[in-house]
Design an enzyme around this catalytic site. Structure first.
Site, PDB file in Angstrom:
ATOM      1  N   ARG A  52      27.404 -34.052  -6.887  1.00  0.00           N
ATOM      2  CA  ARG A  52      27.579 -32.683  -7.522  1.00  0.00           C
ATOM      3  C   ARG A  52      26.248 -31.848  -7.407  1.00  0.00           C
ATOM      4  O   ARG A  52      26.418 -30.654  -7.079  1.00  0.00           O
ATOM      5  CB  ARG A  52      27.859 -32.851  -8.958  1.00  0.00           C
ATOM      6  CG  ARG A  52      28.442 -31.658  -9.587  1.00  0.00           C
ATOM      7  CD  ARG A  52      29.117 -31.595 -10.825  1.00  0.00           C
ATOM      8  NE  ARG A  52      27.834 -32.112 -11.922  1.00  0.00           N
ATOM      9  CZ  ARG A  52      28.383 -32.439 -13.240  1.00  0.00           C
ATOM     10  NH1 ARG A  52      29.240 -32.334 -13.609  1.00  0.00           N
ATOM     11  NH2 ARG A  52      27.432 -32.853 -14.059  1.00  0.00           N
ATOM     12  N   ARG A 100       8.351 -11.882  -7.027  1.00  0.00           N
ATOM     13  CA  ARG A 100       9.535 -11.855  -7.706  1.00  0.00           C
ATOM     14  C   ARG A 100      10.345 -10.567  -6.869  1.00  0.00           C
ATOM     15  O   ARG A 100       9.934  -9.507  -6.626  1.00  0.00           O
ATOM     16  CB  ARG A 100       9.397 -11.093  -9.165  1.00  0.00           C
ATOM     17  CG  ARG A 100      10.651 -10.930  -9.836  1.00  0.00           C
ATOM     18  CD  ARG A 100      10.530 -10.603 -11.289  1.00  0.00           C
ATOM     19  NE  ARG A 100      11.838 -10.691 -11.913  1.00  0.00           N
ATOM     20  CZ  ARG A 100      12.982  -9.740 -11.616  1.00  0.00           C
ATOM     21  NH1 ARG A 100      12.520  -8.763 -10.594  1.00  0.00           N
ATOM     22  NH2 ARG A 100      14.003  -9.656 -12.036  1.00  0.00           N
ATOM     23  N   HIS A 102      14.686 -10.143  -5.708  1.00  0.00           N
ATOM     24  CA  HIS A 102      16.264 -10.774  -5.737  1.00  0.00           C
ATOM     25  C   HIS A 102      16.383 -11.649  -4.430  1.00  0.00           C
ATOM     26  O   HIS A 102      17.027 -12.627  -4.345  1.00  0.00           O
ATOM     27  CB  HIS A 102      17.154  -9.898  -5.816  1.00  0.00           C
ATOM     28  CG  HIS A 102      17.177  -9.462  -7.358  1.00  0.00           C
ATOM     29  ND1 HIS A 102      17.306  -7.933  -7.639  1.00  0.00           N
ATOM     30  CD2 HIS A 102      16.874  -9.906  -8.701  1.00  0.00           C
ATOM     31  CE1 HIS A 102      17.406  -7.922  -9.037  1.00  0.00           C
ATOM     32  NE2 HIS A 102      17.083  -8.950  -9.504  1.00  0.00           N
ATOM     33  N   LYS A 147      26.800 -25.897 -11.161  1.00  0.00           N
ATOM     34  CA  LYS A 147      25.844 -26.186 -12.230  1.00  0.00           C
ATOM     35  C   LYS A 147      24.635 -25.596 -12.218  1.00  0.00           C
ATOM     36  O   LYS A 147      23.488 -26.224 -11.830  1.00  0.00           O
ATOM     37  CB  LYS A 147      25.883 -27.676 -12.377  1.00  0.00           C
ATOM     38  CG  LYS A 147      25.226 -28.306 -13.719  1.00  0.00           C
ATOM     39  CD  LYS A 147      25.628 -29.645 -13.828  1.00  0.00           C
ATOM     40  CE  LYS A 147      25.029 -30.263 -14.941  1.00  0.00           C
ATOM     41  NZ  LYS A 147      25.661 -29.812 -16.373  1.00  0.00           N
ATOM     42  N   LEU A 204      33.236 -26.319 -14.699  1.00  0.00           N
ATOM     43  CA  LEU A 204      32.606 -27.113 -14.145  1.00  0.00           C
ATOM     44  C   LEU A 204      33.255 -28.457 -14.148  1.00  0.00           C
ATOM     45  O   LEU A 204      33.827 -29.201 -15.108  1.00  0.00           O
ATOM     46  CB  LEU A 204      31.077 -27.409 -15.088  1.00  0.00           C
ATOM     47  CG  LEU A 204      30.332 -28.469 -14.248  1.00  0.00           C
ATOM     48  CD1 LEU A 204      29.560 -27.725 -12.991  1.00  0.00           C
ATOM     49  CD2 LEU A 204      29.312 -29.068 -15.363  1.00  0.00           C
TER      50      LEU A 204
HETATM   51  C1  LIG Z   1      29.701 -25.935 -18.939  1.00  0.00           C
HETATM   52  C2  LIG Z   1      29.914 -27.429 -18.898  1.00  0.00           C
HETATM   53  N1  LIG Z   1      31.131 -28.063 -18.771  1.00  0.00           N
HETATM   54  C3  LIG Z   1      31.377 -29.215 -18.721  1.00  0.00           C
HETATM   55  C4  LIG Z   1      30.423 -30.272 -18.753  1.00  0.00           C
HETATM   56  C5  LIG Z   1      30.486 -31.743 -18.499  1.00  0.00           C
HETATM   57  O1  LIG Z   1      29.931 -32.195 -17.348  1.00  0.00           O
HETATM   58  P1  LIG Z   1      29.492 -33.776 -17.314  1.00  0.00           P
HETATM   59  O2  LIG Z   1      30.555 -34.492 -17.934  1.00  0.00           O
HETATM   60  O3  LIG Z   1      29.473 -33.765 -15.873  1.00  0.00           O
HETATM   61  O4  LIG Z   1      28.294 -33.788 -17.953  1.00  0.00           O
HETATM   62  C6  LIG Z   1      29.024 -29.616 -18.750  1.00  0.00           C
HETATM   63  C7  LIG Z   1      27.673 -30.394 -19.006  1.00  0.00           C
HETATM   64  O5  LIG Z   1      26.499 -30.124 -19.133  1.00  0.00           O
HETATM   65  C8  LIG Z   1      28.994 -28.144 -18.782  1.00  0.00           C
HETATM   66  O6  LIG Z   1      27.624 -27.676 -19.071  1.00  0.00           O
END
Ligand SMILES: Cc1ncc(COP(=O)(O)O)c(C=O)c1O
Length: 286
Positions: A52, A100, A102, A147, A204
């Site tokens: 991931r 700094r 962007h 993430k 996520l």
């Molecule tokens: C927004 C969000 N959704 C879902 C999850 C769960 O993901 P995982 O099961 O991989 O920890 C997390 C974990 O940090 C998260 O931040």
């Protein structure tokens, strides 16, 4: 155990670790991260987490500076040096230090850090206690599948939840569609099916979410990656959250309205038990 950090090749105490003030992760949130749980000295579902972070990094056009084999070696060494039994590993990759701006630096020097920190484990299915949730509009960007370290909307929503005495804020978008929560995915037993939002850019894709879906299949419990609304949620007989740090967390009330009979329901109980069986299988006690 000692909480230890690994920064671009050197190991130090976590409390003494430092990075450049001009690191783009600090100035711009230009980075991605992972959290991996450690049970009985062993990282839980490490390869899924590494896959991931590789995907998150690719999506922000930042190639991983180390191979999965090198990363695994760093983690193994950190765990050994720290003496960690129950804890978590945090990994963060940023586009590194630069004046700094962007714009991407012309010659980026990505910064990859790891640390390992102690975290007590509930120790088994029987210790899991349900918690309350509130609901809030999902005010995040449209690429929640990455993430990313940009977590301000999650931070603000989670703070509101805590101030309301809740463990989580369940988030919804237009039409009342429940996406996920600030740091976990949401499952609801609606009618005779367990439902969770399908994989998309709006959530996520949790590693624990996938484990829970596999468990439901193994247990022959009907489940579907099918979105549901806040209204559906209010008629759910059970609701539970999944995440690396919260594991499988039953929900006993949403917006002060009890879910089921205010206790962990039968589906939640079986998923929690099977989850702890998986921990015992993947991270056995020596
Ligand atoms: C927004 C969000 N959704 C879902 C999850 C769960 O993901 P995982 O099961 O991989 O920890 C997390 C974990 O940090 C998260 O931040």
């Amino acid at each position: 155990m000692r909480n230890l950090a690994w920064i671009n090749g050197s190991v130090c105490n976590l409390s003494e670790a430092s990075i450049s003030l001009e690191d783009r992760g600090y100035l711009l949130g230009d980075g991605v991260y992972e959290i991996i749980r450690v049970y009985n000295k062993t990282p839980f579902y490490l390869s899924a987490h590494l896959e991931r972070i590789k995907r998150s990094a690719r999506e922000i056009r930042l190639p991983l500076p180390y191979s999965p084999v090198e990363i695994e070696a760093v983690i193994t060494d950190l765990l050994k040096q720290s003496g960690c039994i129950e804890g978590y590993i945090y990994i963060q990759l940023t586009r590194g230090p630069a004046p700094r701006d962007h714009l991407f630096p012309v010659e980026p020097k990505p910064s990859m850090v790891f640390y390992v920190r102690e975290m007590a484990s509930p120790g088994g299915a029987d210790a899991v206690k349900p918690g309350k949730c509130i609901t809030l509009p999902d005010e995040r960007w449209l690429n929640c599948y990455i993430k990313s370290t940009n977590l301000l909307p999650n931070v603000l929503a989670r703070q509101k939840a805590a101030e309301a005495g809740a463990v989580e804020a369940i988030l919804y978008r237009a039409g009342g569609i429940v996406t996920e929560a600030t740091r976990s995915n949401v499952f609801a037993v609606i009618g005779d099916k367990v439902r969770t939002h399908p994989e998309s850019k709006l959530i996520l894709s949790g590693i624990t979410r996938r484990i829970a879906l596999d468990i439901l299949e193994e247990l022959d419990v009907p489940s579907a990656e099918e979105a549901f609304t806040i209204e559906d949620l209010s008629s759910a007989s059970e609701v539970f959250l999944t995440s690396t740090t919260m594991e499988i967390k039953p929900v006993c009330a949403v917006d002060e309205k009890p879910v089921g009979n205010n206790k962990t329901g039968p589906v939640g109980r079986s998923v929690i038990k099977a989850f702890w069986d998986k921990i015992a299988e993947h991270c056995p006690k020596e």
